[in-house]
Design an enzyme around this catalytic site. Structure first.
Site, PDB file in Angstrom:
ATOM      1  N   ARG A 110     -36.319 -51.887 -20.401  1.00  0.00           N
ATOM      2  CA  ARG A 110     -37.051 -52.250 -21.626  1.00  0.00           C
ATOM      3  C   ARG A 110     -36.297 -51.848 -22.890  1.00  0.00           C
ATOM      4  O   ARG A 110     -36.425 -52.497 -23.917  1.00  0.00           O
ATOM      5  CB  ARG A 110     -38.442 -51.603 -21.617  1.00  0.00           C
ATOM      6  CG  ARG A 110     -39.429 -52.380 -20.778  1.00  0.00           C
ATOM      7  CD  ARG A 110     -40.792 -51.754 -20.813  1.00  0.00           C
ATOM      8  NE  ARG A 110     -41.784 -52.652 -20.249  1.00  0.00           N
ATOM      9  CZ  ARG A 110     -42.994 -52.281 -19.856  1.00  0.00           C
ATOM     10  NH1 ARG A 110     -43.361 -51.020 -19.972  1.00  0.00           N
ATOM     11  NH2 ARG A 110     -43.836 -53.155 -19.357  1.00  0.00           N
TER      12      ARG A 110
ATOM     13  N   LYS B 196     -53.908 -55.020  -7.716  1.00  0.00           N
ATOM     14  CA  LYS B 196     -54.941 -55.042  -8.774  1.00  0.00           C
ATOM     15  C   LYS B 196     -55.745 -56.330  -8.689  1.00  0.00           C
ATOM     16  O   LYS B 196     -55.568 -57.253  -9.490  1.00  0.00           O
ATOM     17  CB  LYS B 196     -54.283 -54.921 -10.142  1.00  0.00           C
ATOM     18  CG  LYS B 196     -53.588 -53.582 -10.384  1.00  0.00           C
ATOM     19  CD  LYS B 196     -52.950 -53.591 -11.768  1.00  0.00           C
ATOM     20  CE  LYS B 196     -51.966 -52.477 -11.951  1.00  0.00           C
ATOM     21  NZ  LYS B 196     -51.000 -52.733 -13.022  1.00  0.00           N
TER      22      LYS B 196
ATOM     23  N   GLY C 274     -43.729 -55.506 -13.995  1.00  0.00           N
ATOM     24  CA  GLY C 274     -44.353 -54.534 -13.099  1.00  0.00           C
ATOM     25  C   GLY C 274     -43.620 -54.326 -11.789  1.00  0.00           C
ATOM     26  O   GLY C 274     -42.392 -54.204 -11.751  1.00  0.00           O
TER      27      GLY C 274
ATOM     28  N   GLY D 187     -48.818 -56.787 -17.431  1.00  0.00           N
ATOM     29  CA  GLY D 187     -50.132 -57.197 -17.925  1.00  0.00           C
ATOM     30  C   GLY D 187     -50.028 -58.305 -18.961  1.00  0.00           C
ATOM     31  O   GLY D 187     -50.814 -59.262 -18.953  1.00  0.00           O
TER      32      GLY D 187
HETATM   33  N1  ADP Z   1     -51.710 -54.913   1.425  1.00  0.00           N
HETATM   34  C1  ADP Z   1     -51.667 -53.972   0.497  1.00  0.00           C
HETATM   35  N2  ADP Z   1     -52.538 -52.943   0.522  1.00  0.00           N
HETATM   36  C2  ADP Z   1     -52.494 -51.996  -0.431  1.00  0.00           C
HETATM   37  N3  ADP Z   1     -51.615 -51.967  -1.444  1.00  0.00           N
HETATM   38  C3  ADP Z   1     -50.735 -52.970  -1.512  1.00  0.00           C
HETATM   39  C4  ADP Z   1     -50.719 -54.021  -0.565  1.00  0.00           C
HETATM   40  N4  ADP Z   1     -49.742 -54.867  -0.884  1.00  0.00           N
HETATM   41  C5  ADP Z   1     -49.156 -54.385  -2.002  1.00  0.00           C
HETATM   42  N5  ADP Z   1     -49.740 -53.238  -2.381  1.00  0.00           N
HETATM   43  C6  ADP Z   1     -49.358 -52.377  -3.507  1.00  0.00           C
HETATM   44  O1  ADP Z   1     -49.563 -53.045  -4.714  1.00  0.00           O
HETATM   45  C7  ADP Z   1     -48.832 -52.364  -5.715  1.00  0.00           C
HETATM   46  C8  ADP Z   1     -48.486 -53.308  -6.820  1.00  0.00           C
HETATM   47  O2  ADP Z   1     -49.652 -53.924  -7.256  1.00  0.00           O
HETATM   48  P1  ADP Z   1     -49.862 -54.399  -8.759  1.00  0.00           P
HETATM   49  O3  ADP Z   1     -49.871 -53.201  -9.642  1.00  0.00           O
HETATM   50  O4  ADP Z   1     -51.042 -55.291  -8.747  1.00  0.00           O
HETATM   51  O5  ADP Z   1     -48.537 -55.277  -8.996  1.00  0.00           O
HETATM   52  P2  ADP Z   1     -47.681 -55.456 -10.325  1.00  0.00           P
HETATM   53  O6  ADP Z   1     -47.262 -54.096 -10.802  1.00  0.00           O
HETATM   54  O7  ADP Z   1     -46.506 -56.287  -9.907  1.00  0.00           O
HETATM   55  O8  ADP Z   1     -48.583 -56.151 -11.295  1.00  0.00           O
HETATM   56  C9  ADP Z   1     -47.619 -51.798  -5.026  1.00  0.00           C
HETATM   57  O9  ADP Z   1     -47.543 -50.430  -5.297  1.00  0.00           O
HETATM   58  C10 ADP Z   1     -47.891 -52.061  -3.532  1.00  0.00           C
HETATM   59  O10 ADP Z   1     -47.609 -50.951  -2.737  1.00  0.00           O
HETATM   60  O1  X15 Z   2     -46.191 -50.934 -19.243  1.00  0.00           O
HETATM   61  C1  X15 Z   2     -46.959 -51.698 -19.820  1.00  0.00           C
HETATM   62  O2  X15 Z   2     -47.757 -52.580 -19.163  1.00  0.00           O
HETATM   63  P1  X15 Z   2     -47.390 -53.252 -17.697  1.00  0.00           P
HETATM   64  O3  X15 Z   2     -47.221 -52.145 -16.687  1.00  0.00           O
HETATM   65  O4  X15 Z   2     -48.590 -54.126 -17.396  1.00  0.00           O
HETATM   66  O5  X15 Z   2     -46.131 -54.063 -17.902  1.00  0.00           O
HETATM   67  C2  X15 Z   2     -47.036 -51.764 -21.329  1.00  0.00           C
HETATM   68  O6  X15 Z   2     -46.161 -50.825 -21.932  1.00  0.00           O
HETATM   69  C3  X15 Z   2     -48.475 -51.535 -21.776  1.00  0.00           C
HETATM   70  O7  X15 Z   2     -48.884 -50.247 -21.438  1.00  0.00           O
HETATM   71  P2  X15 Z   2     -50.444 -49.928 -21.270  1.00  0.00           P
HETATM   72  O8  X15 Z   2     -50.926 -50.701 -20.039  1.00  0.00           O
HETATM   73  O9  X15 Z   2     -50.569 -48.429 -21.121  1.00  0.00           O
HETATM   74  O10 X15 Z   2     -51.128 -50.433 -22.535  1.00  0.00           O
END
Ligand code: ADP
Ligand code: X15
Length: 394
Positions: free
Chosen positions: A37, A198, A351, A374
């Site tokens: 970033r 999520k 992410g 996000g």
């Molecule tokens: N079947 C599953 N059960 C529980 N957790 C999972 C599963 N598949 C993926 N994950 C978890 O989901 C997490 C990422 O989810 P999320 O935060 O929604 O994705 P992103 O960061 O790409 O938006 C990873 O840490 C992964 O380990």
């Molecule tokens: O890391 C961020 O979001 P992301 O993990 O959804 O890409 C941004 O810096 C926003 O952070 P926040 O979700 O604490 O407002």
């Protein structure tokens, strides 16, 4: 969304520029472990420096909830930025107040100052008008280059724009261009891959994608709510019970819209959420009680890889399984490799998917890796991004 003015549309020489960046980077023991970033913001900062602006950078780091947290200071970020710019960066200890005002008053054209974590002030996340005014008082122009935080209506991402002219930086502009073009005029077949954990955050984007895509591939923790919606047992898998009906309606909507909705046909299941768990591969209708799905199975992975290879545009958000643990990483890896091989234009939605393509060494092969998780999701959902709405229209 209307096209927005950028830093190229203004004469910024000699101007004080409050430039919001997203330096919310992973840190471990006081060092930056991934500077993606920071590097992504360098073109804007360099341009501002070369134009002779006085560059005042602002960012959040983590979620300190309005308190000073020593481990969330931006000092290490400032050092890394100075290395990348090959230029001195003056890191301040606060983002408002007399010391900050003095430091800004002492700036020469082309100088770079980095304010302290803006979330040390509770007013930041509340989009407090008084704090926004104090930020604005530091500068002549507001530049937003923080795409990753553009979905937040905070004092330094949105409120400040009520007081001084506001335009976008190059990173924000590029993210909007790439994601906007992908969604408004997609090359087809257009495929979206949604995974991750999520469920609540992501279920909304599926609705919008069904209006747009040719193929929708579902994996990760998210997929078991669909498995349940198909009428199968899911054991201890992650399931959002109150979203099962919604998942059913998406299966129906996909039929009506002639979208190929792909759901897992097999799964890697384990008897515990652990690398040491007992593991087996089963058909999707054969998950027994006591077992949880932690990855898409090999047949699903091969099917998804095939769809990806035959697409012209692919957007990926969220891993196919718990890729951080070796026994459950194969599905995400196969998808990542297919993304690397395909002729399609490939977009990674920030992410954990961005972390996954790094882990499997194919980040360089992607056409666009978004700096916002996000933010890119909300953009794909068709929501307005407050950090963009406040910028001047073209
Ligand atoms: N079947 C599953 N059960 C529980 N957790 C999972 C599963 N598949 C993926 N994950 C978890 O989901 C997490 C990422 O989810 P999320 O935060 O929604 O994705 P992103 O960061 O790409 O938006 C990873 O840490 C992964 O380990
Ligand atoms: O890391 C961020 O979001 P992301 O993990 O959804 O890409 C941004 O810096 C926003 O952070 P926040 O979700 O604490 O407002």
């Amino acid at each position: 969304m209307n096209a927005k003015q950028t830093i190229k549309d203004m004469d910024l020489t000699g101007k004080r520029v409050f430039c919001r960046v997203d330096f919310n980077v992973p840190m471990e023991n006081g060092t930056v472990t991934d500077d993606t970033r920071i590097r992504a913001a360098v073109p804007t900062i360099t341009y501002l420096v070369q134009t002779g602006a006085k560059v005042i950078l602002a960012s959040h780091l983590g979620r300190p909830k309005g308190e000073v947290k020593e481990e969330l200071r931006l000092s290490a970020v400032g050092e890394r930025l100075a290395e990348l710019l090959g230029k001195h960066v003056t890191k301040l200890d606060d983002s408002i107040g007399a010391d900050v005002e003095q430091a800004v008053a002492a700036m020469n054209d082309g100088d770079v100052v980095l304010l302290e974590n803006v979330r040390f002030h509770a007013g930041e996340e509340k989009n407090d008008a008084e704090l926004a005014k104090q930020f604005a008082a530091l500068a002549d122009v507001f530049v937003n280059d923080a795409f990753g935080a553009a979905h937040r209506a905070h004092a330094s991402t949105a409120g400040i724009a009520a007081h001084i002219p506001a335009v976008s930086g190059f990173l924000l502009q590029k993210e909007l261009d790439v994601l906007g073009k992908a969604l408004s005029d997609p090359d087809r077949p257009f495929t979206a891959i949604i995974g991750g954990a999520k469920v609540k955050d992501k279920i909304g984007v599926i609705d919008n994608l069904l209006d747009n895509v040719d193929n929708l591939l579902i994996g990760g923790g998210l997929s078991y709510t669909f498995t349940k919606a198909q009428g199968y047992e899911t054991g201890n898998s992650l399931v959002e019970e109150d979203k099962i009906e919604l998942a059913q309606s998406f299966i129906q909507k996909a039929k009506e819209k002639n979208v190929n909705l792909y759901l897992p046909i097999d799964a890697v299941v384990a008897d515990a959420f652990s690398e040491e768990a007992n593991v087996q591969t089963v058909k999707i209708d054969a998950i027994e009680s006591g077992w949880m799905g932690l990855d898409i199975g090999p047949e699903t992975a091969a099917l998804y890889a095939d769809v990806i290879r035959n697409s012209k545009l692919v957007i990926w958000n969220g891993p196919m399984g718990v890729f951080e643990m070796a026994p459950f990483s194969a599905g995400t890896k196969e998808v990542a490799l297919a993304m690397a091989e395909t002729e399609a234009y490939t977009v990674i939605g920030g992410g954990d998917s961005a972390a996954a393509v790094e882990k499997f060494d194919v980040a360089e092969k992607m056409d666009h890796v978004s700096t916002g998780g996000g933010a890119s999701l909300e953009f794909m959902e068709g929501k307005e991004l407050p950090g963009v709405t406040v910028l001047k229209d073209r």
